[in-house]
Design a protein around this motif. Structure first.
Motif, PDB file in Angstrom:
ATOM      1  N   SER A  97       0.822  -1.212   0.000  1.00 47.26           N
ATOM      2  CA  SER A  97       0.000   0.000   0.000  1.00 47.26           C
ATOM      3  C   SER A  97       0.856   1.261   0.000  1.00 47.26           C
ATOM      4  CB  SER A  97      -0.950  -0.003   1.196  1.00 47.26           C
ATOM      5  OG  SER A  97      -0.219   0.056   2.408  1.00 47.26           O
ATOM      6  N   ILE A  98       2.085   1.176   0.505  1.00 47.05           N
ATOM      7  CA  ILE A  98       2.990   2.335   0.472  1.00 47.05           C
ATOM      8  C   ILE A  98       3.340   2.667  -0.970  1.00 47.05           C
ATOM      9  CG2 ILE A  98       5.225   3.236   1.202  1.00 47.05           C
ATOM     10  CD1 ILE A  98       5.118   1.325   3.559  1.00 47.05           C
ATOM     11  N   ALA A  99       3.704   1.631  -1.740  1.00 46.24           N
ATOM     12  CA  ALA A  99       4.061   1.841  -3.142  1.00 46.24           C
ATOM     13  C   ALA A  99       2.869   2.369  -3.942  1.00 46.24           C
ATOM     14  CB  ALA A  99       4.567   0.529  -3.739  1.00 46.24           C
ATOM     15  N   VAL A 100       1.680   1.842  -3.663  1.00 43.03           N
ATOM     16  CA  VAL A 100       0.484   2.291  -4.375  1.00 43.03           C
ATOM     17  C   VAL A 100       0.206   3.758  -4.073  1.00 43.03           C
ATOM     18  CG1 VAL A 100      -2.017   2.027  -4.550  1.00 43.03           C
ATOM     19  CG2 VAL A 100      -0.553   0.003  -4.490  1.00 43.03           C
ATOM     20  N   GLN A 101       0.323   4.143  -2.826  1.00 49.58           N
ATOM     21  CA  GLN A 101       0.004   5.519  -2.429  1.00 49.58           C
ATOM     22  C   GLN A 101       0.989   6.514  -3.017  1.00 49.58           C
ATOM     23  OE1 GLN A 101      -2.800   5.825  -0.912  1.00 49.58           O
ATOM     24  NE2 GLN A 101      -2.783   8.051  -0.728  1.00 49.58           N
ATOM     25  N   THR A 102       2.291   6.221  -2.924  1.00 50.00           N
ATOM     26  CA  THR A 102       3.286   7.138  -3.499  1.00 50.00           C
ATOM     27  C   THR A 102       3.165   7.184  -5.020  1.00 50.00           C
ATOM     28  OG1 THR A 102       4.913   5.322  -3.444  1.00 50.00           O
ATOM     29  CG2 THR A 102       4.922   6.887  -1.607  1.00 50.00           C
ATOM     30  N   GLY A 103       2.830   6.055  -5.623  1.00 44.34           N
ATOM     31  CA  GLY A 103       2.647   6.048  -7.073  1.00 44.34           C
ATOM     32  C   GLY A 103       1.472   6.904  -7.506  1.00 44.34           C
ATOM     33  N   ASP A 104       0.376   6.832  -6.771  1.00 45.46           N
ATOM     34  CA  ASP A 104      -0.790   7.659  -7.092  1.00 45.46           C
ATOM     35  C   ASP A 104      -0.473   9.144  -6.953  1.00 45.46           C
ATOM     36  OD1 ASP A 104      -2.266   5.411  -7.584  1.00 45.46           O
ATOM     37  OD2 ASP A 104      -3.295   5.400  -5.639  1.00 45.46           O
ATOM     38  N   LEU A 105       0.265   9.499  -5.909  1.00 46.61           N
ATOM     39  CA  LEU A 105       0.633  10.908  -5.718  1.00 46.61           C
ATOM     40  C   LEU A 105       1.543  11.395  -6.838  1.00 46.61           C
ATOM     41  CD1 LEU A 105       1.274  10.969  -1.848  1.00 46.61           C
ATOM     42  CD2 LEU A 105      -0.613  12.043  -3.077  1.00 46.61           C
ATOM     43  N   ALA A 106       2.441  10.521  -7.289  1.00 44.14           N
ATOM     44  CA  ALA A 106       3.341  10.899  -8.380  1.00 44.14           C
ATOM     45  C   ALA A 106       2.551  11.145  -9.670  1.00 44.14           C
ATOM     46  CB  ALA A 106       4.381   9.803  -8.591  1.00 44.14           C
ATOM     47  N   VAL A 107       1.575  10.300  -9.947  1.00 45.65           N
ATOM     48  CA  VAL A 107       0.759  10.477 -11.147  1.00 45.65           C
ATOM     49  C   VAL A 107      -0.048  11.764 -11.070  1.00 45.65           C
ATOM     50  CG1 VAL A 107      -1.172   9.514 -12.461  1.00 45.65           C
ATOM     51  CG2 VAL A 107       0.638   8.003 -11.619  1.00 45.65           C
ATOM     52  N   LYS A 108      -0.655  12.032  -9.916  1.00 44.58           N
ATOM     53  CA  LYS A 108      -1.475  13.229  -9.762  1.00 44.58           C
ATOM     54  C   LYS A 108      -0.660  14.507  -9.901  1.00 44.58           C
ATOM     55  CE  LYS A 108      -4.952  11.067  -6.775  1.00 44.58           C
ATOM     56  NZ  LYS A 108      -5.562  11.047  -5.416  1.00 44.58           N
ATOM     57  N   SER A 109       0.565  14.500  -9.390  1.00 45.95           N
ATOM     58  CA  SER A 109       1.391  15.712  -9.431  1.00 45.95           C
ATOM     59  C   SER A 109       2.183  15.835 -10.720  1.00 45.95           C
ATOM     60  CB  SER A 109       2.352  15.722  -8.235  1.00 45.95           C
ATOM     61  OG  SER A 109       3.207  14.594  -8.281  1.00 45.95           O
ATOM     62  N   GLY A 110       2.358  14.731 -11.460  1.00 46.14           N
ATOM     63  CA  GLY A 110       3.086  14.779 -12.726  1.00 46.14           C
ATOM     64  C   GLY A 110       4.585  14.593 -12.595  1.00 46.14           C
ATOM     65  N   VAL A 111       5.087  14.166 -11.456  1.00 46.99           N
ATOM     66  CA  VAL A 111       6.536  13.966 -11.292  1.00 46.99           C
ATOM     67  C   VAL A 111       6.901  12.539 -11.685  1.00 46.99           C
ATOM     68  CG1 VAL A 111       6.649  15.657  -9.437  1.00 46.99           C
ATOM     69  CG2 VAL A 111       6.332  13.236  -8.879  1.00 46.99           C
ATOM     70  N   GLN A 112       8.197  12.314 -11.830  1.00 39.88           N
ATOM     71  CA  GLN A 112       8.719  10.989 -12.137  1.00 39.88           C
ATOM     72  C   GLN A 112       9.550  10.488 -10.954  1.00 39.88           C
ATOM     73  OE1 GLN A 112       8.157   9.091 -14.883  1.00 39.88           O
ATOM     74  NE2 GLN A 112       6.763  10.663 -15.693  1.00 39.88           N
ATOM     75  N   LEU A 113       9.185   9.312 -10.453  1.00 42.12           N
ATOM     76  CA  LEU A 113       9.953   8.682  -9.386  1.00 42.12           C
ATOM     77  C   LEU A 113      10.796   7.565  -9.980  1.00 42.12           C
ATOM     78  CD1 LEU A 113       7.260   8.337  -6.553  1.00 42.12           C
ATOM     79  CD2 LEU A 113       9.087  10.027  -6.700  1.00 42.12           C
ATOM     80  N   SER A 114      12.044   7.512  -9.584  1.00 44.94           N
ATOM     81  CA  SER A 114      12.937   6.464 -10.086  1.00 44.94           C
ATOM     82  C   SER A 114      13.849   6.005  -8.952  1.00 44.94           C
ATOM     83  CB  SER A 114      13.768   6.978 -11.266  1.00 44.94           C
ATOM     84  OG  SER A 114      14.557   8.103 -10.873  1.00 44.94           O
ATOM     85  N   ARG A 115      14.373   4.791  -9.129  1.00 45.12           N
ATOM     86  CA  ARG A 115      15.281   4.190  -8.139  1.00 45.12           C
ATOM     87  C   ARG A 115      14.679   4.219  -6.725  1.00 45.12           C
ATOM     88  NH1 ARG A 115      18.853   7.177 -11.319  1.00 45.12           N
ATOM     89  NH2 ARG A 115      19.064   8.787  -9.748  1.00 45.12           N
ATOM     90  N   PHE A 146       3.768  17.384  -5.274  1.00 43.14           N
ATOM     91  CA  PHE A 146       3.990  16.024  -4.784  1.00 43.14           C
ATOM     92  C   PHE A 146       4.358  16.039  -3.296  1.00 43.14           C
ATOM     93  CE2 PHE A 146       6.962  12.517  -3.914  1.00 43.14           C
ATOM     94  CZ  PHE A 146       6.127  11.440  -4.196  1.00 43.14           C
ATOM     95  N   VAL A 147       5.255  16.949  -2.916  1.00 43.96           N
ATOM     96  CA  VAL A 147       5.677  17.037  -1.516  1.00 43.96           C
ATOM     97  C   VAL A 147       4.495  17.410  -0.623  1.00 43.96           C
ATOM     98  CG1 VAL A 147       7.108  18.340   0.107  1.00 43.96           C
ATOM     99  CG2 VAL A 147       8.074  17.550  -2.060  1.00 43.96           C
ATOM    100  N   ASN A 148       3.695  18.381  -1.048  1.00 46.52           N
ATOM    101  CA  ASN A 148       2.518  18.758  -0.272  1.00 46.52           C
ATOM    102  C   ASN A 148       1.535  17.600  -0.167  1.00 46.52           C
ATOM    103  OD1 ASN A 148       3.436  21.372   0.183  1.00 46.52           O
ATOM    104  ND2 ASN A 148       2.443  22.194  -1.658  1.00 46.52           N
ATOM    105  N   GLY A 149       1.437  16.820  -1.235  1.00 39.11           N
ATOM    106  CA  GLY A 149       0.562  15.658  -1.201  1.00 39.11           C
ATOM    107  C   GLY A 149       1.016  14.629  -0.187  1.00 39.11           C
ATOM    108  N   LEU A 150       2.334  14.419  -0.087  1.00 39.86           N
ATOM    109  CA  LEU A 150       2.859  13.500   0.918  1.00 39.86           C
ATOM    110  C   LEU A 150       2.526  13.971   2.328  1.00 39.86           C
ATOM    111  CD1 LEU A 150       6.434  12.613  -0.432  1.00 39.86           C
ATOM    112  CD2 LEU A 150       4.476  11.062  -0.249  1.00 39.86           C
ATOM    113  N   GLU A 151       2.720  15.260   2.565  1.00 41.46           N
ATOM    114  CA  GLU A 151       2.505  15.793   3.907  1.00 41.46           C
ATOM    115  C   GLU A 151       1.042  15.777   4.312  1.00 41.46           C
ATOM    116  OE1 GLU A 151       4.275  19.644   3.521  1.00 41.46           O
ATOM    117  OE2 GLU A 151       6.261  18.946   4.167  1.00 41.46           O
ATOM    118  N   ARG A 152       0.130  15.875   3.333  1.00 43.87           N
ATOM    119  CA  ARG A 152      -1.301  15.946   3.649  1.00 43.87           C
ATOM    120  C   ARG A 152      -2.009  14.606   3.453  1.00 43.87           C
ATOM    121  NH1 ARG A 152      -2.653  21.615   0.404  1.00 43.87           N
ATOM    122  NH2 ARG A 152      -1.276  22.961   1.643  1.00 43.87           N
TER     123      ARG A 152
END
Length: 210
Positions: A97-115, A146-152
């Motif tokens: 669920s951690i991976a799913v949540q961070t992935g959803d936030l990345a898609v919503k904000s438009g950033v790319q997560l790698s490594r 993305f950062v604000n999404g993590l915090e909220r």
């Protein structure tokens, strides 16, 4: 012819004289006893008042000392309920669920997560810290979103560090380290421990999806 005068000896020998004398002594004894009784009563009353004052002081002291303990049982119960509510709403149910949540936030904000790398930290109480270490790239506004999404987010994420790693055109690259927590029973056994070095060092961590 006048009667014979009564002599002093005769007066002292008279029963009436001794009666008066005994009555006077009795009155004197009663007076002494009354005075003694009054003094004893006064002393007893003063001692009783002092004892009463001391008891009142002791009672007030006990009330002040026990004041913080009043309602303690209810406060403990409320605290436990708040902790359980926090666990239910903000602690991830499992590792995936951690991976799913961070992935959803990345898609919503438009950033790319790698490594994206996960490591297991120390266990404190009923929770084990899970560290996420990844590279993030995107426009400045996207990264801030993305950062604000993590915090909220309803899942409890704590941003440990962000380090600038480069810029190309309008894209900014950062090294991001985030912590969240899992119940010990939900932590995968294959996660390596979180290294104690700085986030800039590459930890021997498991890659996402391993």
């Amino acid at each position: 012819m006048s009667p014979n005068p009564v002599t002093t000896r005769e007066r002292l020998a008279s029963p009436l004289t001794w009666h008066y004398f005994g009555l006077a002594i009795l009155i004197l004894i009663v007076a002494v006893l009354a005075i003694r009784l009054g003094l004893d009563w006064s002393a007893t009353d003063s001692s009783s008042n002092d004892a009463l004052v001391n008891k009142q002081i002791e009672l007030k002291t006990l009330e002040v000392q026990t004041a913080p303990l009043r309602g303690l049982e209810q406060r403990v119960k409320d605290s436990r309920e708040h902790i359980q509510d926090f666990y239910a709403k903000r602690i991830p149910a499992n590792y995936s669920s951690i991976a799913v949540q961070t992935g959803d936030l990345a898609v919503k904000s438009g950033v790319q997560l790698s490594r994206m790398q996960y490591t297991q930290g120390s266990t404190t109480g009923d929770l084990t810290e899970i560290s996420l270490d990844s590279s993030i790239s995107g426009q400045y506004q996207q990264i801030m979103h993305f950062v604000n999404g993590l915090e909220r987010d309803k899942t409890f994420f704590l941003i440990r560090s962000m380090a600038f790693t480069g810029q190309q055109g309008g894209l900014v690259s950062l090294r991001l380290r985030v912590s969240t927590w899992l119940r010990p029973a939900d932590v995968p056994g294959w996660l390596p421990p979180t290294p104690s070095d700085t986030p800039s060092a590459t930890p021997p961590a498991a890659q996402e999806g391993e």
